[in-house]
Design a protein around this motif. Structure first.
Motif, PDB file in Angstrom:
ATOM      1  N   ALA A   1     -14.310  20.941  -2.678  1.00 43.21           N
ATOM      2  CA  ALA A   1     -14.448  19.640  -2.862  1.00 43.21           C
ATOM      3  C   ALA A   1     -13.074  18.871  -2.434  1.00 43.21           C
ATOM      4  N   VAL A   2     -12.874  17.780  -2.736  1.00 43.58           N
ATOM      5  CA  VAL A   2     -11.697  16.994  -2.408  1.00 43.58           C
ATOM      6  C   VAL A   2     -11.949  15.637  -3.153  1.00 43.58           C
ATOM      7  N   CYS A   3     -10.849  15.170  -4.055  1.00 41.79           N
ATOM      8  CA  CYS A   3     -11.232  14.188  -4.918  1.00 41.79           C
ATOM      9  C   CYS A   3      -9.849  13.148  -4.492  1.00 41.79           C
ATOM     10  N   VAL A   4     -10.348  11.959  -4.171  1.00 43.16           N
ATOM     11  CA  VAL A   4      -9.551  10.606  -3.702  1.00 43.16           C
ATOM     12  C   VAL A   4      -9.694   9.501  -4.753  1.00 43.16           C
ATOM     13  N   THR A   5      -8.402   9.239  -5.059  1.00 40.90           N
ATOM     14  CA  THR A   5      -8.175   8.165  -6.131  1.00 40.90           C
ATOM     15  C   THR A   5      -7.478   6.835  -5.203  1.00 40.90           C
ATOM     16  N   ILE A   6      -8.093   5.825  -5.690  1.00 43.16           N
ATOM     17  CA  ILE A   6      -7.815   4.424  -5.188  1.00 43.16           C
ATOM     18  C   ILE A   6      -7.446   3.701  -6.578  1.00 43.16           C
ATOM     19  N   ALA A   7      -5.949   3.454  -6.751  1.00 42.08           N
ATOM     20  CA  ALA A   7      -5.507   2.721  -7.817  1.00 42.08           C
ATOM     21  C   ALA A   7      -4.909   1.533  -7.295  1.00 42.08           C
TER      22      ALA A   7
ATOM     23  N   ARG B   1      -1.005  -4.202  -5.219  1.00 39.05           N
ATOM     24  CA  ARG B   1      -0.387  -3.011  -5.025  1.00 39.05           C
ATOM     25  C   ARG B   1      -1.561  -1.916  -5.094  1.00 39.05           C
ATOM     26  N   VAL B   2      -1.694  -1.402  -4.038  1.00 36.27           N
ATOM     27  CA  VAL B   2      -2.558  -0.303  -4.000  1.00 36.27           C
ATOM     28  C   VAL B   2      -2.393   1.207  -3.553  1.00 36.27           C
ATOM     29  N   ASP B   3      -2.398   2.106  -4.325  1.00 40.04           N
ATOM     30  CA  ASP B   3      -2.071   3.563  -4.280  1.00 40.04           C
ATOM     31  C   ASP B   3      -3.296   4.569  -3.866  1.00 40.04           C
ATOM     32  N   ILE B   4      -3.046   5.127  -2.776  1.00 43.12           N
ATOM     33  CA  ILE B   4      -4.362   6.197  -2.422  1.00 43.12           C
ATOM     34  C   ILE B   4      -3.660   7.649  -2.226  1.00 43.12           C
ATOM     35  N   ASP B   5      -4.539   8.366  -3.108  1.00 39.59           N
ATOM     36  CA  ASP B   5      -3.979   9.808  -3.032  1.00 39.59           C
ATOM     37  C   ASP B   5      -5.258  10.672  -3.067  1.00 39.59           C
ATOM     38  N   ALA B   6      -4.792  12.023  -2.499  1.00 40.75           N
ATOM     39  CA  ALA B   6      -6.154  12.942  -2.465  1.00 40.75           C
ATOM     40  C   ALA B   6      -5.671  14.396  -2.950  1.00 40.75           C
TER      41      ALA B   6
ATOM     42  N   PHE C   1       0.894  -1.219  -0.164  1.00 41.39           N
ATOM     43  CA  PHE C   1      -0.046  -0.065  -0.104  1.00 41.39           C
ATOM     44  C   PHE C   1       0.833   1.270  -0.062  1.00 41.39           C
ATOM     45  N   ARG C   2       0.547   2.423  -0.762  1.00 40.55           N
ATOM     46  CA  ARG C   2       1.000   3.647  -0.717  1.00 40.55           C
ATOM     47  C   ARG C   2      -0.184   4.631  -0.449  1.00 40.55           C
ATOM     48  N   VAL C   3      -0.259   5.156   0.655  1.00 43.32           N
ATOM     49  CA  VAL C   3      -1.261   6.078   1.381  1.00 43.32           C
ATOM     50  C   VAL C   3      -0.638   7.491   1.227  1.00 43.32           C
ATOM     51  N   GLY C   4      -1.069   8.362   0.435  1.00 44.96           N
ATOM     52  CA  GLY C   4      -0.454   9.867   0.479  1.00 44.96           C
ATOM     53  C   GLY C   4      -1.495  10.700   1.632  1.00 44.96           C
ATOM     54  N   PRO C   5      -1.129  11.756   1.776  1.00 45.87           N
ATOM     55  CA  PRO C   5      -1.828  12.554   2.815  1.00 45.87           C
ATOM     56  C   PRO C   5      -3.262  12.482   2.394  1.00 45.87           C
ATOM     57  N   LEU C   6      -4.320  12.390   3.380  1.00 42.28           N
ATOM     58  CA  LEU C   6      -5.904  12.382   2.986  1.00 42.28           C
ATOM     59  C   LEU C   6      -6.335  13.352   3.920  1.00 42.28           C
ATOM     60  N   PRO C   7      -7.496  13.849   3.437  1.00 43.03           N
ATOM     61  CA  PRO C   7      -8.166  15.103   4.269  1.00 43.03           C
ATOM     62  C   PRO C   7      -9.111  14.574   5.044  1.00 43.03           C
ATOM     63  N   VAL C   8      -9.707  15.597   5.825  1.00 42.97           N
ATOM     64  CA  VAL C   8     -10.659  15.532   6.588  1.00 42.97           C
ATOM     65  C   VAL C   8     -11.837  15.783   5.805  1.00 42.97           C
TER      66      VAL C   8
END
Length: 851
Positions: A758-764, A744-749, A707-714
């Motif tokens: 608005a916020v966009c979250v991508t789960i790749a 392999r999962v990448d999660i970014d915002a 997993f790679r998880v970038g900074p995610l918002p509230v």
């Protein structure tokens, strides 16, 4: 004898001076009267024009009235105070009228009734004298002259002028400076209806201060006059309404009266002058008388020069001849100038004498008529020139020809006729105006002016055809809209309804809604969202679009005044003109009550079915556990192991299907508890839960997921629902992986398009991917990708649940290819307002490893 001659000369010259002064005064009287008549007609025409333009608008607003009256401010109407739109209002309608006109743009309007009964209020005003004080809301019934004028205009349907009086707005002016004024009023009538009648809609009124008016019109015309006074009757004892110069004429000596017709009233002008002002000093007759006496004494001395008189007479004849030649030269020059002007005119001009003989046809007239030679005699004109009725149905009657009517003393304006002859075989349309004139010697004649209006008539016909086509299209579209079982409304930028289809009127029980403000229609109607919160009128889709939103859609519950409640979907979009400018909004709504009732029934059925299915399923699971225990204890034969495995898989699948059905059924109706949700913590918890068994079991044969998880918002969301979304998406990313490969999962915002709200979250993932043609359909209920059906387990409800949850959060979800292989799930959510944290600032790792 000489004395008698001198006396007679004095008397004759005195009478001559009086006659000359009288003629001069009469000429000046005609000039002054004509100037005042022309100017006051301009004022009446201005008021009448604004009233006609105002009546042409079914929905009149403050902005439209200011636009219609704007030209009056540029016409330099001296003495004009203001132009106002007045409307009658009954006692019980004052509050409603005030609210209506405020909604139409008269924001500061405050109606001030006087007495009881019917009132007449100034709803909208444009100042013409730069006065800073507002004049709206004044009750016109407190001024009797104004009230009489309004009644006259209403009863006759024509403009009317009041008696002189002091305007209400001038009550605060110091007494020495107050002026008597007039009020000009024109009725505002709507466009003719099917019966031809025109609806009365009020008055357009303009005040006129008499002193200011005269002072502007007369300065250049009153030279040589002692004074000009405006009266309401041609009598010496009638007091002046206004004078120029102000204060009166003193001792004029000579007086003349002129009349001016102003709408329904007649004004009188008294012009005062003295003989000295008109012809100069009056000492000439005395001087001549003395001169005659003196001449009598020198007559004898002159006798001796008679012999030389012949030579002086010859010189006088030569001088007179030279003067005559000079006069003839000037006359020729004037005639040449007149001929040049007539030849250069684009309009045709024709002149005939009283016998019907043509005295003049300029080149433009000959070109329009198409005949080079004139034919005298009115009875020959139609056949010679080819004059026909405008529709070409027959010859133009001789007695109705404009020149014939002008010879009879009648004035004719803009008479259309068709000219068709060898020069103009297809015919041209001309417009003719004619006037009677007098030639030298008093002979009667007539002059006509021709104007080619062929192109204008063609344009008019094209416009009428286009208008008919538009009317037909409008009727067609109206029938289509009325046939729809969907409410459709349109409104202008001010929120005034322009059109409503029949369904919309029937829904609110008001057949005619056009011309009303959109907020008026919602009176007695309560609108709530799916959570039961009241939606204010300004938060409805159409008002939001009018404030700048591009496209608004929401689902709501509407409770009508009758107590009936319906579930509806409301939509609104902006209306744009050809330039892209926003000119209003279109809104629609459709009833989904029956649909929601069926869905509720299905949800209830799913809940009952799930409950009823769980009981036998738990029994099956229990017996499976007992058999498993027997196998472990050696009681049951080992040949039952495959059967036990199939039973446990079946139970698991049935349990998953029941859970998904319940989640999908409740995702639409469950109450949302919005609160700040830290996606960083949610994702970390889901990853830990999904990978705990792998860490306990060890690496084994399958490589561990990364997993790679970038900074995610509230975000602002319901914590349990949003967790369900991310759990489904992360679970799918782990499940749909090629055999033998590590997930392999990448999660970014990020903020989409720089939108801070608005916020966009991508789960790749790097899994097996989704074919492009299937990507739009994977969010449909029970839809499974054909390639995944056998190889991977699932119910086809997981992504449908995600879509429902995100829609309820005013978010979106879509699928896309992941560069390098796999799938990207892209979701948007409302932002809670806290900045997106950087990994370095928060201390959170940029990636969360498995171990």
């Amino acid at each position: 004898m000489t004395v008698l001659i001198a006396g007679a000369t004095f008397a004759a010259m005195t009478r001559g001076d009086d006659d000359t002064a009288g003629r001069l005064l009469q000429r000046r009287t005609s000039q002054v009267t004509a100037a005042v008549q022309a100017e006051v007609k301009r004022y009446v025409d201005a008021v009448t024009t604004v009233a006609a333009a105002t009546g042409a608008h079914d929905v009149l607003t403050e902005a439209k009235f200011q636009q219609l009256s704007a030209p009056l401010a540029e016409m330099r109407l001296s003495g004009a105070t203001a132009v106002s739109y007045l409307l009658p209002v009954a006692d019980d309608q004052i509050a409603a009228a005030q609210a209506l006109w405020r909604s139409r743009g008269a924001v500061g309007l405050r109606l001030q009734p006087v007495g009881s009964g019917e009132h007449i209020f100034a709803m909208m005003v444009r100042s013409l004298d730069q006065a800073p004080a507002t004049r709206t809301g004044v009750d016109a019934t407190q001024s009797q002259p104004l009230l009489d004028t309004l009644r006259t205009a209403h009863d006759t349907g024509q403009p009317a002028v009041s008696e002189p009086y002091r305007l209400v707005v001038d009550q605060s002016v110091p007494a020495p400076l107050r002026q008597l004024s007039f009020t000009m009023a024109a009725p505002v009538l709507g466009l003719p209806g099917r019966s031809g009648e025109r609806e009365f809609r009020g008055w357009v009124v303009m005040g006129l201060r008499s002193e200011d008016f005269l002072g502007t019109v007369l300065p250049n015309l009153s030279d040589g006059l002692r004074g000009v006074s405006l009266l309401t009757a041609a009598e010496e004892r009638v007091p002046n309404v206004a004078s120029h110069p102000r204060g009166g004429a003193g001792d004029p000596g000579m007086t003349r009266f002129g009349t001016v017709q102003v709408a329904d009233r007649t004004w009188y002008l008294r012009i005062d002058a003295s003989r000295r002002d008109l012809i100069g000093s009056t000492a000439l007759p005395r001087v001549v008388a003395v001169a005659v006496l003196a001449l009598g004494f020198v007559l004898a001395a002159l006798v001796h020069v008679l012999a030389t008189g012949q030579a002086r007479a010859r010189r006088a004849v030569l001088q007179a001849t030279a003067d005559l030649a000079a006069a003839e030269t000037r006359a020729r020059e004037q005639a040449f100038l007149l001929t040049t002007i007539l030849d250069a005119m684009s309009d045709g001009v024709g002149v005939v004498d009283d016998s019907g003989d043509f005295l003049l046809h300029n080149p433009a007239a000959r070109s329009m008529l198409g005949i080079a030679e004139d034919r005298n005699g009115a009875e020959n004109w139609q056949a010679h020139y080819g004059m026909f009725l405008p529709d070409g149905s027959g010859p133009f009657p001789t007695e109705r020809l404009p020149l014939v009517r002008a010879l009879a003393g009648e004035q004719c304006d803009l008479v259309d006729m068709l000219i068709r002859n060898d020069t103009h075989p297809d015919g041209i349309m001309i417009s003719v105006s004619a006037r009677p004139i007098r030639l030298r010697g008093g002979l009667a004649a007539a002059v006509a002016v021709f104007h080619d209006v062929t192109a204008r008539r063609a344009d008019t016909a094209a416009i009428e055809a286009a208008r008919d086509e538009l009317a037909a299209q409008k009727d067609y579209l109206t029938q289509v809209l009325d046939a729809l079982q969907i409410t459709v409304i349109t409104c202008d930028t001010g929120g005034m309804l322009v059109h409503t289809n029949a369904t919309g009127g029937a829904r609110v029980g008001q057949p005619s809604l056009s011309g009303r403000h959109i907020n008026e229609v919602s009176v007695g109607i309560t609108v709530t969202d799916l959570e039961g919160h009241v939606i204010e009128p300004d938060d409805m889709p159409v008002p939001r679009v009018l404030r700048g939103a591009d496209d608004v859609r929401l689902e709501a519950m509407i409770r009508f005044a009758t107590g009936k409640t319906r579930a509806v979907v409301l939509n609104a979009q902006p209306l744009l003109d050809r330039t892209g400018a926003r000119i209003g909004a279109v809104g629609s709504s459709y009833d989904i009550t029956a649909l929601r009732e069926r869905e509720a029934d299905l949800a209830a059925f799913a809940g009952v079915a799930a409950h009823d299915l769980r009981a036998p399923l738990m029994v099956v699971a229990g017996y499976a556990d007992l058999l498993q225990q027997d196998l472990a204890d050696g009681v049951a034969p080992e040949s039952m192991l495959p059967t036990m495995a199939r039973i446990r898989v079946g139970v698991h699948r049935m349990q998953q299907l029941i859970d998904d059905l319940l989640a999908y059924a409740t995702a639409r109706d469950a109450r949302i508890n919005l609160q700040p949700v830290d996606l960083q913590a949610v994702v970390a918890d889901i990853i830990a839960e999904r990978t705990t068994h792998l860490r306990i079991a060890g690496r084994g044969s399958a490589p561990p997921p990364r997993f790679r998880v970038g900074p995610l918002p509230v975000v602002a969301a319901d914590a349990s629902m949003i967790r369900q979304v991310f759990d489904n998406l992360i679970g799918n990313a782990l499940k749909y992986t090629r055999a033998g490969e590590a997930a392999r999962v990448d999660i970014d915002a990020h903020h989409p398009g720089g939108d801070p709200a608005a916020v966009c979250v991508t789960i790749a993932d790097r899994g097996i991917g989704i074919p492009a043609e299937e990507q739009p359909h994977v969010f449909d209920q029970f839809h499974r990708v054909a390639a995944h059906t056998k190889a991977y387990t699932g119910t086809g409800l997981g992504l449908a649940i995600c879509k429902r949850v995100l829609e309820r959060h005013e978010g979106t979800i879509r699928a896309a290819d992941n560069p390098g292989g796999g799938t990207r799930m892209i979701i948007t959510l409302p932002y809670a307002g806290l900045p997106l944290p950087d990994a370095a600032d928060t201390g959170r790792p940029a990636a969360l490893p498995l171990s």
